[in-house]
Design a protein around this motif. Structure first.
Motif, mmCIF file in Angstrom:
data_model
loop_
_atom_site.group_PDB
_atom_site.id
_atom_site.type_symbol
_atom_site.label_atom_id
_atom_site.label_comp_id
_atom_site.label_asym_id
_atom_site.label_seq_id
_atom_site.Cartn_x
_atom_site.Cartn_y
_atom_site.Cartn_z
ATOM 1 N N UNK A 116 81.922 41.880 80.461
ATOM 2 C CA UNK A 116 82.772 41.658 81.627
ATOM 3 C C UNK A 116 81.926 41.314 82.857
ATOM 4 N N UNK A 117 80.790 41.999 83.004
ATOM 5 C CA UNK A 117 79.907 41.718 84.141
ATOM 6 C C UNK A 117 79.380 40.289 84.058
ATOM 7 N N UNK A 118 78.989 39.853 82.862
ATOM 8 C CA UNK A 118 78.495 38.480 82.695
ATOM 9 C C UNK A 118 79.580 37.466 83.026
ATOM 10 N N UNK A 119 80.785 37.709 82.518
ATOM 11 C CA UNK A 119 81.867 36.767 82.740
ATOM 12 C C UNK A 119 82.309 36.760 84.200
ATOM 13 N N UNK A 120 82.222 37.910 84.861
ATOM 14 C CA UNK A 120 82.542 37.966 86.280
ATOM 15 C C UNK A 120 81.572 37.097 87.078
ATOM 16 N N UNK A 140 72.065 47.910 88.236
ATOM 17 C CA UNK A 140 72.423 46.516 88.484
ATOM 18 C C UNK A 140 71.246 45.572 88.425
ATOM 19 N N UNK A 141 70.018 46.095 88.606
ATOM 20 C CA UNK A 141 68.843 45.217 88.547
ATOM 21 C C UNK A 141 68.637 44.653 87.142
ATOM 22 N N UNK A 142 69.235 45.282 86.136
ATOM 23 C CA UNK A 142 69.081 44.788 84.760
ATOM 24 C C UNK A 142 69.781 43.447 84.574
ATOM 25 N N UNK A 143 70.793 43.162 85.394
ATOM 26 C CA UNK A 143 71.469 41.870 85.299
ATOM 27 C C UNK A 143 70.571 40.739 85.788
ATOM 28 N N UNK A 144 69.598 41.061 86.611
ATOM 29 C CA UNK A 144 68.670 40.056 87.132
ATOM 30 C C UNK A 144 67.359 40.026 86.368
ATOM 31 N N UNK A 145 67.257 40.843 85.306
ATOM 32 C CA UNK A 145 65.985 40.939 84.577
ATOM 33 C C UNK A 145 66.193 40.764 83.062
ATOM 34 N N UNK A 146 66.622 41.816 82.391
ATOM 35 C CA UNK A 146 66.667 41.796 80.930
ATOM 36 C C UNK A 146 67.901 41.106 80.363
ATOM 37 N N UNK A 148 69.597 37.953 80.013
ATOM 38 C CA UNK A 148 69.319 36.528 80.216
ATOM 39 C C UNK A 148 70.547 35.767 80.720
ATOM 40 N N UNK A 149 71.701 36.061 80.144
ATOM 41 C CA UNK A 149 72.917 35.333 80.512
ATOM 42 C C UNK A 149 73.302 35.620 81.957
ATOM 43 N N UNK A 177 59.639 45.358 87.042
ATOM 44 C CA UNK A 177 59.125 44.578 88.171
ATOM 45 C C UNK A 177 58.631 43.205 87.747
ATOM 46 N N UNK A 178 57.983 43.123 86.599
ATOM 47 C CA UNK A 178 57.420 41.852 86.135
ATOM 48 C C UNK A 178 58.426 41.003 85.366
ATOM 49 N N UNK A 179 59.656 41.488 85.233
ATOM 50 C CA UNK A 179 60.651 40.759 84.446
ATOM 51 C C UNK A 179 61.774 40.149 85.288
ATOM 52 N N UNK A 180 61.585 40.098 86.586
ATOM 53 C CA UNK A 180 62.620 39.548 87.458
ATOM 54 C C UNK A 180 62.831 38.066 87.158
#
Length: 204
Positions: A116-120, A140-146, A148-149, A177-180
Motif C-alpha cells: 500500500x505504501x508503494x502504491x500510494x 520510513x527511511x526504509x522506503x528510501x533505501x532497501x 527499491x520500488x 546510511x550507505x544505502x540511501x
C-alpha cells in the motif's frame, strides 16, 4: 471503441490511474480491462466524477469497462495543453508535507502495508498536487533505501520538484546510511522546521 488498456492483474490504484491518464490526455472513448469487481466499482466512480458514462461487459475475473465522454462534457484543459506541449510540467509542488514514519501504510498485515505504501507513492507521482516536502523518519527511511520500488517513486517525485528529506539519525540506527537511494540526508532540526513551515501535514 477507442484504445483498449489491459489493467488485469494490476493492483489498486493502477486501473484508476491508467483511466485518468486517458481522460487527462483528452480521450473521449476508451476501454479498461480488469479482473475484479472492486476495480470495476472504482472505475465507475471515477467516470461519474469526470463526466464519463460507462458500460460493463464480463463477469468473474474478466471485465471490460468502456468509457465514453458524456454529451456536453469537455476534455480538461490540462489534457489539451499536455497534448500540445508534451514537455510542459503536469504537476507542481504545493504547500504541504508528506510525513512518513514507517515502511507500511495502515495497520494489519505488514506485506500488505508495504504494498500500500508503494502504491500510494506511485499514485502521488501521477498527481498534479504534489507535496513540497516528503519527510522520512524512523522506519520510513526504509522506503528510501532497501525498498527499491518505493525509492524509485521517491526519486521520480524529487525529479518533479519535491524535496525528499531522510533522517540521518534513523539511517544510522538501522545501518542504512550507505544505502540511501532517494532524497538527501537531513536532521531532526531541519525536519521539524519543514513541519512547522508546511501549511498542511499528511501522515502516511
Amino acid at each position: 471503441m477507442g484504445k483498449v488498456i489491459d489493467a488485469r492483474g494490476k493492483a489498486c490504484p493502477m486501473p484508476v490511474v491508467l483511466a485518468k491518464q486517458q481522460m487527462d490526455a483528452g480521450e473521449d472513448s476508451f476501454t479498461i480491462q480488469v479482473d475484479n469487481t472492486v476495480a470495476v466499482q472504482n472505475l465507475q466512480r471515477l467516470a461519474d466524477s469526470q463526466g464519463f458514462r460507462t458500460t460493463v461487459e464480463g463477469s468473474g475475473a474478466e471485465y471490460a469497462i468502456a468509457f465514453h465522454r458524456a454529451p456536453g462534457a469537455t476534455a480538461p484543459a490540462q489534457g489539451a495543453a499536455a497534448a500540445a506541449n508534451p514537455a510542459a510540467p503536469a504537476a507542481r509542488a504545493e504547500d504541504w508535507a508528506l510525513y512518513i514514519a514507517r515502511e507500511t501504510m495502515g495497520e494489519g498485515d505488514p506485506e500488505l502495508g508495504r504494498n500500500l505504501a508503494r502504491m500510494c507513492l506511485y499514485a502521488l507521482t501521477q498527481s498534479t498536487h504534489l507535496p513540497r516536502w516528503i519527510l522520512c523518519l524512523n522506519g520510513g527511511v526504509k522506503l528510501a533505501t532497501v525498498d527499491e520500488q518505493a525509492a524509485g517513486h521517491l526519486r521520480e517525485l524529487a525529479e518533479k520538484g519535491v524535496e525528499v528529506l531522510v533522517c540521518g539519525t534513523c539511517l544510522n540506527y538501522y545501518g542504512l546510511t550507505e544505502q540511501l537511494k532517494a532524497g538527501r540526508v537531513s536532521n531532526l532540526y531541519e525536519l521539524l522546521e519543514k513541519l512547522q513551515q508546511a501549511g498542511k501535514v499528511v501522515s502516511l
